[in-house]
Design an enzyme around this catalytic site. Structure first.
Site, PDB file in Angstrom:
ATOM      1  N   ASP A  56       0.919  -1.119  -0.006  1.00 45.64           N
ATOM      2  CA  ASP A  56      -0.128   0.003  -0.069  1.00 45.64           C
ATOM      3  C   ASP A  56       0.752   1.296   0.010  1.00 45.64           C
ATOM      4  OD1 ASP A  56      -1.779   2.181   0.347  1.00 45.64           O
ATOM      5  OD2 ASP A  56      -2.637   1.270   2.396  1.00 45.64           O
ATOM      6  N   ASN A  83       3.443   4.116 -10.631  1.00 48.55           N
ATOM      7  CA  ASN A  83       2.041   3.935 -11.300  1.00 48.55           C
ATOM      8  C   ASN A  83       0.832   3.909 -10.553  1.00 48.55           C
ATOM      9  OD1 ASN A  83       0.279   3.098 -13.620  1.00 48.55           O
ATOM     10  ND2 ASN A  83       0.173   1.329 -12.436  1.00 48.55           N
ATOM     11  N   SER A 134       1.825  10.374 -14.428  1.00 50.90           N
ATOM     12  CA  SER A 134       1.001  11.628 -14.138  1.00 50.90           C
ATOM     13  C   SER A 134      -0.297  11.451 -14.982  1.00 50.90           C
ATOM     14  CB  SER A 134       1.768  12.907 -14.381  1.00 50.90           C
ATOM     15  OG  SER A 134       1.172  14.022 -14.268  1.00 50.90           O
ATOM     16  N   TYR A 148      -8.199  14.924  -8.238  1.00 49.79           N
ATOM     17  CA  TYR A 148      -7.541  14.235  -9.100  1.00 49.79           C
ATOM     18  C   TYR A 148      -6.541  15.347  -9.844  1.00 49.79           C
ATOM     19  CZ  TYR A 148      -5.372  11.054 -12.700  1.00 49.79           C
ATOM     20  OH  TYR A 148      -4.912  10.277 -13.601  1.00 49.79           O
ATOM     21  N   LYS A 152      -2.144  15.528  -9.406  1.00 50.50           N
ATOM     22  CA  LYS A 152      -1.227  15.290 -10.601  1.00 50.50           C
ATOM     23  C   LYS A 152      -0.468  16.570 -10.826  1.00 50.50           C
ATOM     24  CE  LYS A 152      -1.960  11.017 -11.366  1.00 50.50           C
ATOM     25  NZ  LYS A 152      -1.169   9.978 -11.323  1.00 50.50           N
ATOM     26  N   THR A 183      -8.765   1.614 -19.533  1.00 48.42           N
ATOM     27  CA  THR A 183      -8.649   0.895 -18.269  1.00 48.42           C
ATOM     28  C   THR A 183      -9.709   0.946 -17.481  1.00 48.42           C
ATOM     29  OG1 THR A 183      -7.436   2.937 -17.058  1.00 48.42           O
ATOM     30  CG2 THR A 183      -6.074   1.319 -18.433  1.00 48.42           C
TER      31      THR A 183
END
Length: 273
Positions: A56, A83, A134, A148, A152, A183
């Site tokens: 984690d 990632n 990123s 989010y 980034k 994804t």
């Protein structure tokens, strides 16, 4: 020469695709993730080339322990690919403290902890490549992804600074900035805030924008690109992925420059005599 590559978030999505691409060509991969049972097939297929590690990334101590275990096992770490991360969907006003902190813990602090852990090893080796995953949303923004976007943007600032600090140690640093891909980033891996109906029109506009045909890239197509990035002796600081990222970023940056120019005299006035 084969490389030793540590990938976080390696159980699915980009991480899984890239891990297998490296393994197929004979590289060694430390595949880190929260659920390493998802990596059993890779272990069975590639044997000693893959080292699954349960991790984690929010846990700084565990991150350092994972890096040390990887170093002890393979003797070196040539590439770190940060990632691990997820998307939090919701308006800024809707976002709870817990949701905001969790987003930054994983997407920003997780990157920081792994980066800090691997740097002494790469400095000692006098070589290495740190790749931060990123997003093109670390350069521009979209509504209902405020936290989010912020996470980034933070990764971008951290990484650009890092690159200037470690180049003299023989360490390369790159930011990979994908546009949207098919994804599960916006599916099972995503989190949603508790909605306020006043933002329904904003969300409807966002949904319409991201529903345009062909806007999401094929994640499998990124594998060869990542191999090229890792193999390059002079890798770029930034690499956009996908056909929509560049025009979107270019448009926003041109608008920013126009705004700076329009207010240039006022900016200079603020400097004083």
């Amino acid at each position: 020469m084969s490389k030793v590559i540590l990938i976080t978030g390696a159980t699915k999505g980009f991480g899984r695709i890239w891990a297998e691409a490296f393994l197929k060509r004979g590289d060694s991969v430390i595949a880190a993730g929260r659920n390493i049972t998802a990596l059993e097939d890779l272990k069975n297929k590639y044997g000693d080339l893959v080292l699954p590690i349960q991790l984690d990334v929010n846990d700084r101590k565990a991150s350092f322990e994972a890096v040390n275990k990887a170093k002890e096992h393979f003797g070196r770490i040539d590439v770190l690919i940060n990632n691990a991360g997820y998307g939090l969907f919701g308006a800024v006003e809707e976002t709870s403290e817990e949701e905001a902190r969790n987003q930054m813990e994983t997407n920003f602090f997780g990157v920081l902890w792994l980066t800090q852990a691997v740097l002494p090893i790469m400095r000692e080796q006098k070589s290495g490549h740190i790749i931060q995953v990123s997003s093109f949303l670390g350069l521009i923004t979209l509504p209902v992804l405020g936290l989010y976007n912020a996470s980034k943007f933070a990764v971008e600032g951290l990484t650009e600074t890092l690159a200037s600090e470690v180049k003299g140690f023989g360490i390369n640093v790159s930011l990979v900035e994908p546009n949207g891909y098919t994804t599960d980033w916006s599916g099972e891996s995503a989190f949603q805030t508790q909605s306020l109906s006043v933002y329904d029109p904003v969300k409807a506009g966002f949904k319409a924008a991201v529903s345009a045909p062909g806007i999401f890239g094929n994640p499998e197509a990124t594998a060869n690109v990542i191999l090229k990035l890792v193999d390059n002796d002079n890798p770029p600081l930034r690499l956009l992925l996908g056909s929509f990222a560049y025009p979107a970023v270019k448009k926003v940056y041109e608008e920013r420059l126009e705004g700076f120019e329009e207010w240039k005299l006022v900016s200079e006035e603020a400097h004083g005599a």
